[in-house]
Design a protein around this motif. Structure first.
Motif, PDB file in Angstrom:
ATOM      1  N   MET A 118      66.681   6.847  55.331  1.00 52.32           N
ATOM      2  CA  MET A 118      65.648   6.242  54.618  1.00 52.32           C
ATOM      3  C   MET A 118      64.566   5.830  55.671  1.00 52.32           C
ATOM      4  N   CYS A 119      65.218   5.163  56.863  1.00 49.31           N
ATOM      5  CA  CYS A 119      64.157   4.704  57.599  1.00 49.31           C
ATOM      6  C   CYS A 119      63.621   5.747  58.594  1.00 49.31           C
ATOM      7  N   LEU A 120      64.096   6.778  58.721  1.00 52.27           N
ATOM      8  CA  LEU A 120      63.660   8.151  59.435  1.00 52.27           C
ATOM      9  C   LEU A 120      62.541   8.622  58.336  1.00 52.27           C
ATOM     10  N   SER A 121      62.642   8.762  56.997  1.00 48.46           N
ATOM     11  CA  SER A 121      61.795   9.226  56.157  1.00 48.46           C
ATOM     12  C   SER A 121      60.562   8.226  56.261  1.00 48.46           C
ATOM     13  N   MET A 122      60.788   7.009  56.239  1.00 46.89           N
ATOM     14  CA  MET A 122      59.271   6.163  56.241  1.00 46.89           C
ATOM     15  C   MET A 122      58.694   6.437  57.292  1.00 46.89           C
ATOM     16  N   PHE A 123      59.400   6.638  58.631  1.00 53.79           N
ATOM     17  CA  PHE A 123      58.735   6.910  60.015  1.00 53.79           C
ATOM     18  C   PHE A 123      57.973   8.292  59.839  1.00 53.79           C
ATOM     19  N   TRP A 124      58.628   9.298  59.191  1.00 57.72           N
ATOM     20  CA  TRP A 124      58.004  10.483  59.219  1.00 57.72           C
ATOM     21  C   TRP A 124      56.782  10.637  58.373  1.00 57.72           C
ATOM     22  N   HIS A 125      57.207  10.075  57.214  1.00 59.95           N
ATOM     23  CA  HIS A 125      55.978  10.099  56.307  1.00 59.95           C
ATOM     24  C   HIS A 125      54.557   9.404  56.766  1.00 59.95           C
TER      25      HIS A 125
END
Length: 223
Positions: free
Chosen positions: A196-203
């Motif tokens: 979830m954290c990496l998803s926020m970072f990537w978007h």
């Protein structure tokens, strides 16, 4: 005179405690939680705070480019350097990687480890393609004598676009590390939280790049 009151002993306190149905016994009271304790959504809140601080970094870089982006020092301008078809291809790579990461999150919710890792692999390859095109662009500029030391415009350009590229690079390293953890431990709650954290970072990087593509490249080719 009143009689002296003798100090109460430990047994007197125990004798004065009465228990009611459903009440907690004194020996069951605990003020220390043994083991690791993770506050609900604590990691996600902390990561949102980090992203807000990163927004300030990019805001400063955008503001710097806005001030000195037209100071060419008799050197090349954006219209002379930028190859919009190549930049559009690079933008496609990054936007597609955001879509494939979304597919990975859907498979994560279905507890499909292999499918999650497959989509993460595609995301990493698209991110690597983005970095490859960006390095090719930087190398071409420097080969033509348009390095960051050439003018204020180029200094601010390399600072802004290069900082974004470093973020994508770190995101790919994080992605590879997370895939290793998924292979070893599966979709445990800790790995889902990290995804979830990496998803926020990537978007977040996608949103920043849309601003770079519009403010730097599209406006840079205007006369």
């Amino acid at each position: 005179m009143h009689d002296a009151i003798a100090p109460a002993g430990p047994g007197d306190f125990d004798a004065g405690i009465t228990s009611t149905p459903g009440s907690t016994r004194p020996e069951e009271l605990s003020f220390h939680v043994a083991g690791d304790y993770h506050p609900p959504n604590g990691t996600l809140l902390g990561f949102w705070l980090y992203l807000m601080s990163d927004c300030l970094v990019f805001a400063c870089l955008f503001a710097t480019y806005g001030v000195v982006g037209r100071r060419y020092a008799a050197g090349p301008s954006g219209a002379d350097l930028f190859d919009l078809p190549l930049v559009a291809l690079n933008t496609t790579f990054l936007l597609l990687s955001s879509i494939t990461y979304g597919f990975a999150m859907l498979e994560m919710q279905n507890n499909q480890v292999r499918r999650t890792m497959s989509w993460l692999t595609v995301t990493g390859l698209l991110g690597a393609a983005f970095i490859g095109v960006e390095l090719f662009e930087f190398g071409h500029f420097i080969h033509d004598g348009a390095g960051p030391q050439r003018s204020a415009f180029l200094s601010s350009f390399f600072a802004l676009v290069g900082t974004h590229g470093l973020h994508v690079t770190f995101g790919i390293v994080w992605l590879i590390t997370l895939m290793t953890q998924l292979r070893q431990h599966g979709l445990i709650p800790a790995n889902k939280r990290r995804l979830m954290c990496l998803s926020m970072f990537w978007h977040f990087l996608d949103v920043v790049w849309i601003g770079v593509f519009t403010f730097v490249y599209l406006m840079g080719v205007l006369p």
